[in-house]
Design a protein around this motif. Structure first.
Motif, short mmCIF file in Angstrom:
data_model
loop_
_atom_site.label_atom_id
_atom_site.label_comp_id
_atom_site.label_asym_id
_atom_site.label_seq_id
_atom_site.Cartn_x
_atom_site.Cartn_y
_atom_site.Cartn_z
N LYS A 8 18.12 20.55 1.42
CA LYS A 8 17.72 22.03 1.14
C LYS A 8 16.99 22.76 2.24
N GLY A 9 16.91 21.89 3.54
CA GLY A 9 16.31 22.53 4.63
C GLY A 9 14.68 21.72 4.80
N ALA A 10 14.61 21.05 5.92
CA ALA A 10 13.04 20.77 6.02
C ALA A 10 12.01 21.58 6.36
N THR A 11 11.00 21.59 6.02
CA THR A 11 10.15 22.56 6.48
C THR A 11 8.87 21.46 7.47
N THR A 12 8.32 22.03 8.01
CA THR A 12 7.35 21.24 9.01
C THR A 12 6.09 21.21 8.22
N PRO A 13 5.00 20.44 8.75
CA PRO A 13 3.82 20.17 7.90
C PRO A 13 2.98 21.47 8.21
N LEU A 14 3.35 22.19 9.25
CA LEU A 14 2.57 23.52 9.42
C LEU A 14 3.07 24.51 8.45
N GLU A 15 4.25 24.58 8.28
CA GLU A 15 4.78 25.65 7.43
C GLU A 15 4.48 25.20 5.86
N ASP A 16 4.30 23.91 5.53
CA ASP A 16 3.95 23.47 4.25
C ASP A 16 2.17 24.02 4.08
N ILE A 17 1.55 23.95 5.08
CA ILE A 17 0.15 24.58 4.93
C ILE A 17 0.04 25.86 4.71
N HIS A 18 0.92 26.79 5.60
CA HIS A 18 1.29 28.18 5.40
C HIS A 18 1.63 28.33 3.86
N TYR A 19 2.49 27.73 3.53
CA TYR A 19 3.15 28.16 2.07
C TYR A 19 2.08 27.86 0.95
N ALA A 20 1.37 26.63 1.37
CA ALA A 20 0.41 26.06 0.36
C ALA A 20 -0.73 27.49 0.07
N ALA A 21 -1.11 27.96 1.03
CA ALA A 21 -2.26 29.13 1.25
C ALA A 21 -1.46 30.30 0.52
N ARG A 22 -0.28 30.57 0.77
CA ARG A 22 0.42 31.95 -0.05
C ARG A 22 0.71 31.68 -1.50
N ILE A 23 1.02 30.29 -1.69
CA ILE A 23 0.96 30.08 -3.32
C ILE A 23 -0.11 30.28 -3.95
N PRO A 63 0.96 -1.22 0.13
CA PRO A 63 0.04 -0.06 0.04
C PRO A 63 1.03 1.28 -0.13
N CYS A 64 0.41 2.34 -0.78
CA CYS A 64 1.13 3.53 -0.73
C CYS A 64 0.77 4.36 0.37
N GLU A 65 1.83 5.04 0.97
CA GLU A 65 1.37 6.04 1.97
C GLU A 65 1.33 7.34 1.46
N SER A 66 0.52 8.23 2.00
CA SER A 66 0.26 9.38 1.38
C SER A 66 1.42 10.50 2.26
N ARG A 67 1.86 11.53 1.37
CA ARG A 67 2.82 12.53 1.46
C ARG A 67 2.46 13.00 2.97
N GLU A 68 1.26 13.56 3.13
CA GLU A 68 1.01 14.15 4.63
C GLU A 68 1.16 13.05 5.79
N THR A 69 0.97 11.74 5.79
CA THR A 69 1.16 10.77 6.54
C THR A 69 2.66 10.79 6.99
N ALA A 70 3.44 10.43 5.67
CA ALA A 70 4.81 10.21 5.91
C ALA A 70 5.51 11.63 6.46
N ARG A 71 5.05 12.71 6.20
CA ARG A 71 5.66 14.16 6.55
C ARG A 71 5.32 14.14 8.03
N SER A 72 4.04 13.72 8.56
CA SER A 72 3.75 13.87 9.78
C SER A 72 4.71 12.98 10.78
N ILE A 73 5.49 12.17 10.21
CA ILE A 73 6.34 11.28 10.96
C ILE A 73 7.77 11.68 10.78
#
Length: 541
Positions: free
Chosen positions: A267-282, A248-258
């Motif tokens: 290139k520097g890791a971002t947190t899931p919270l930062e990803d959500i913020h950046y997605a909104a800004r994009i 089974p394939c694991e979603s990006r959100e699940t893997a990133r949460s772990i």
């Protein structure tokens, strides 16, 4: 504070190999209460604290209250500053990175720690016997830990009448002396020395018998791919298969949460919270931004340049300047004969002509990044995956005339804010179909494109083959991984173009930029979707 919140706090810190005492746990509970953090946001908030704590030079395995207090005040100060800059301009150039396969840090899976561990040794191009074995073990262990975490395979804690009949994952060593029983195995599909199709895991090998299997589950199974196999162990020491499927394939959100704290790209890791913020800004600030993807850009064909000129003219006329243009090989319509100086000269002249064409559009030259990914027939230092970039001797004029040119490896990656785009140029469909094992689907099956995408993402690898089918540099096998699942995968192939989204990952083949209708694709980071485009070099674009 509820027990469930405490469990979340303990689990997240344990993920970073840290343990909490009662005082530290109480302190974190007070912070959550003080800031009125809802149940839905507890995990992201504690993830932010745990990740920052893990970065401290004096952080020990046992969490220290003074260090934890220091981390909290530091985050509070930076949070106030981030709030002030909430509406400030984000420069996309600061968040756009091009990652070659040979620049990616090597992370091994550590069964002891139950997580990723950065390699201590320096990577080499040829690798060693040990690194070849370790690369395969990493592939197996990474997939296996996602299986064991999947809800369909994780043991249930709720008593059930049918619980004793449920199948759990077993090892090949557990088959011995248990003929007639049914098992679920996980391992790699290989051919034994006798040429028989078998399944190999960390404990042994068992021969597979497909006589009782009419049709496998969806997907393409090749020698070298990992599979879940259900069946009966027989008296003649073979495994009679009744069902086979990809893991089974694991979603990006699940893997990133772990594993969000692991910097897989360097290139520097971002947190899931930062990803959500950046997605909104994009979506808000860069909704009109586009990336262009081309494959099989034959520079020895006049139609190629006429097509590109029409596309560039349209971009200028409509003020639609792409942020990134990715050119994938092959950059010639035929292979270059060894030692044929005329063919090599024509090859270089093609890149020189392309440099002159791009440079004639000043606005595009100034604002657009150009990425060149070699194809199977292009000249590079090596022919084994991952492939080195195009030789700089052929691209000297490109590099002198275009300020934002990137000679990329194959595969390569684009990191844009929290998004990861993988670009891979290979004739993958034909290679998969040539090397199918077990029960093979009809080659005319209209679902082949979907099968290909599912197989590659389920395998978490761009080349799920044995090394004699597709050699891969063992010390750089991690550059072929698709774990955590990227945001987008570009499978540039000579096969027909397609686009689909699987487990939240958008996958597309831009098609070939040749013939009477030159095909390419655009990708929009704001929507995370692609669109097929066609230009007629002789007619209207």
């Amino acid at each position: 504070m509820s027990i469930s919140r405490q469990q979340i706090i303990i689990r997240i810190f344990r993920k970073y190999s840290h343990s909490l005492g009662p005082d530290e746990l109480e302190y974190l509970e007070e912070i959550l209460t003080q800031h009125d953090i809802s149940d839905e946001d507890v995990e992201m908030s504690i993830e932010l604290v745990a990740k920052e704590y893990n970065k401290q030079d004096d952080a020990a395995m046992k969490v220290s209250l003074p260090i934890l207090t220091r981390v909290y005040h530091s985050l509070q100060a930076s949070g106030d500053q981030r709030t002030r800059k909430e509406d400030s301009y984000l420069d996309p150039e600061d968040h756009l990175h091009f990652v070659n396969a040979f620049e990616m840090p090597l992370w091994h899976w550590s069964p002891e720690r139950g997580g990723f561990e950065k390699a201590r040794h320096q990577s080499s191009v040829p690798g060693t016997a040990e690194s070849r074995i370790l690369a395969i073990r990493d592939r197996l262990n990474i997939i296996k830990q996602t299986i064991l975490r999947n809800e369909h395979f994780a043991p249930s804690t709720i008593p059930s009448r049918n619980r004793e009949h449920l199948l759990t994952l077993k090892s090949t060593k557990q088959l011995l002396g248990r003929a007639g029983e049914r098992f679920l195995l996980f391992g790699m599909l290989i051919h034994s020395k006798e040429g028989r199709l078998s399944l190999e895991d960390l404990d042994g090998v068992v021969e597979l018998d497909f006589s009782q299997l009419d049709q496998p589950s969806e997907g393409l199974f090749t020698e070298g791919s990992f599979a879940l196999v259900e069946g009966d162990y027989t008296d003649n020491a073979t495994f009679s298969v009744i069902a086979i499927g990809h893991p089974p394939c694991e979603s990006r959100e699940t893997a990133r949460s772990i594993f969000g704290h692991v910097d897989f790209l360097g290139k520097g890791a971002t947190t899931p919270l930062e990803d959500i913020h950046y997605a909104a800004r994009i979506q808000r600030d860069f909704s009109g931004m586009n990336f262009f993807f081309f494959s099989d850009v034959w520079l020895d064909q006049a139609d190629t340049f006429r097509g590109l000129q029409k596309i560039f003219d349209n971009c200028i006329e409509n003020n639609f300047i792409p942020k990134v243009i990715v050119f994938c090989g092959n950059f010639t319509s035929s292979g270059i004969a060894q030692g044929n100086s005329r063919e090599i000269q024509k090859y270089q002249e093609g890149f020189d002509s392309l440099a002159d064409l791009i440079a004639s559009y000043a606005l595009i030259t100034r604002h657009t990044h150009f990425v060149f990914v070699p194809g199977p027939l292009d000249l590079t230092v090596n022919s084994v995956l991952p492939r080195k970039p195009l030789l700089s001797s052929f691209t000297a004029r490109l590099q002198s005339k275009i300020p934002k040119v990137h000679l990329a490896s194959n595969p390569c990656r684009l990191k844009f804010f929290g998004q990861e785009i993988v670009v891979f140029r290979d004739d993958l469909m034909s290679r998969m179909l040539r090397n199918l094992v077990g029960v093979k689907p009809d080659a005319r099956n209209e679902n082949l494109k979907r099968y290909l995408v599912q197989s590659i993402l389920d395998q978490s690898h761009l080349a799920p083959f044995t090394t004699h089918i597709q050699p891969v540099l063992p010390d750089h096998d991690h550059a072929m991984r698709l774990y955590p699942l990227p945001t987008c995968v570009v499978l540039a192939d000579k096969y027909d173009g397609y686009r689909m989204t699987y487990e939240g990952c958008h996958v597309f083949n831009p098609g070939r930029f040749l013939g009477r209708s030159l095909g390419f694709s655009t990708y929009t980071p704001a929507s995370r979707e692609s669109e097929a485009c066609v230009v007629d070099p002789e007619g209207e674009s």
